[in-house]
Design an enzyme around this catalytic site. Sequence first.
Site, PDB file in Angstrom:
ATOM      1  N   HIS A 134     -22.726 -39.215  41.368  1.00 41.57           N
ATOM      2  CA  HIS A 134     -21.982 -39.655  40.314  1.00 41.57           C
ATOM      3  C   HIS A 134     -23.069 -41.564  39.721  1.00 41.57           C
ATOM      4  O   HIS A 134     -23.417 -42.017  40.712  1.00 41.57           O
ATOM      5  CB  HIS A 134     -20.372 -40.562  40.404  1.00 41.57           C
ATOM      6  CG  HIS A 134     -19.796 -41.037  39.177  1.00 41.57           C
ATOM      7  ND1 HIS A 134     -20.326 -41.672  38.457  1.00 41.57           N
ATOM      8  CD2 HIS A 134     -19.318 -39.871  38.205  1.00 41.57           C
ATOM      9  CE1 HIS A 134     -18.929 -42.327  37.282  1.00 41.57           C
ATOM     10  NE2 HIS A 134     -18.673 -40.715  37.344  1.00 41.57           N
TER      11      HIS A 134
ATOM     12  N   ASP B 138     -15.603 -32.604  39.206  1.00 45.59           N
ATOM     13  CA  ASP B 138     -16.512 -32.471  38.703  1.00 45.59           C
ATOM     14  C   ASP B 138     -16.401 -30.838  39.317  1.00 45.59           C
ATOM     15  O   ASP B 138     -15.793 -29.647  38.692  1.00 45.59           O
ATOM     16  CB  ASP B 138     -18.163 -32.317  37.900  1.00 45.59           C
ATOM     17  CG  ASP B 138     -17.808 -33.474  36.499  1.00 45.59           C
ATOM     18  OD1 ASP B 138     -16.488 -33.388  36.068  1.00 45.59           O
ATOM     19  OD2 ASP B 138     -18.398 -34.716  36.686  1.00 45.59           O
TER      20      ASP B 138
END
Length: 426
Positions: A307, A365
């Site tokens: 991320h 995700d």
Amino acid sequence: MQRTVTITDSATGKTVELPVREGTAGPPVVDIANLYRELGMFTYDPGFLSTASCASQIAFIDGDEGILLYRGYPIEQLAEKSNFLEVACLLLYGELPTAGQLRQFEERIRHHTMIHESLRDFFKGFYHDAHPMATMVGVVGSLSAFYHDSLDIHNPEHRETAALRMIAKMPTIAAASYKHSIGEPQIYPKNDLSYAGNLLHMMFSVPSEDYEVDPVAEKALDLIFMMHADHEQNASTSTVRLAGSSQANPFACIASGIAALWGPAHGGANEAVLNMLSEIGTADNIPKYIARAKDKQDPFRLMGFGHRVYKNYDPRARIIRQACHDLLAKLGAANDPFFELALALEEFALKDDYFIEKKLYPNVDFYSGLIYKALGIPTNMFTVMFAIARTVGWVAQWMEMMAEPRQRIGRPRQLYVGKAQRDYPA
């Protein structure tokens, strides 16, 4: 004493002292408002990696520690004790509502769940195989043509009404986009259902049969919506703020956020995770694809890991991971080869020294895509689900910005590297 940072131009010897501003949490920021006036220089920060674009009270991320706060509340506590509409109320108004305030908020949302009948005809103008996000951008942008009573951005009541309308209507628009893509009739909302339950009803029921919302699916979807409600100044939120700074109407601002979210590096990442798993195929291929992900010369990327902000385990991923495993077990999908592949990839990556060293943990995700698939939501609707949830954060950020008395239009500058001035040839 005011803390300052001194910058000296080595070419001219000119010096400027810039004030340092401290927030409630996170690193301090250098206020560079006077930099150009004093030194005749701009800052250069591609991707805004070191730039605070605004001051906000809504959300806070500590990427090193893996912390996400909504209005000061840890996301883990909200996931355990709250629900999506309560979190929406918190983000919009700054405090957790009382039971009575929450009932009133829910009633106001229910009041706005339907869309104008003429707007329903709008969907007929799209090809049946149009991506639902393309439909969403168009339809949400058109709302300003139907709801003229909430377009005065300088009126706090208008701003609030527009915000509630968008939160309420996004599931209806999303479900209508899905129904159009599969050739089924649009389903009207049922206001006795929960926010997530209503979306499932509008997506999966048909007029010819009774439909009952699965409480397991409803709870999982509500949890994902909470995780995606806001995430500080990400690409789509920054886009909404930038559009709003021009005093564009709120519906246009949210449409701009949807367009930014559509990118595979942002909201489309969960769709990319499923595509990646399909490409890997079987667990036997995992070592080969892990090796490809490590190879800088190979274009293959391991989607759903790492991320931009989190250098620790994404706290949202930790919450959704358990929900994902629970949901798959309850739905009887835990032994599905596709999900077994995902879990095997997760296990392999978490033990690999390269991923441990680079702090590439599974992110939100990776798991949200698996939950959507287990719920029967098609891949091209994944980013639409994200947009429904993030609408709450977008409108909260937009309302905060519009209430800022010193709010000005966003106007970044640039480092020009083109041709120097030259004359047109004779």
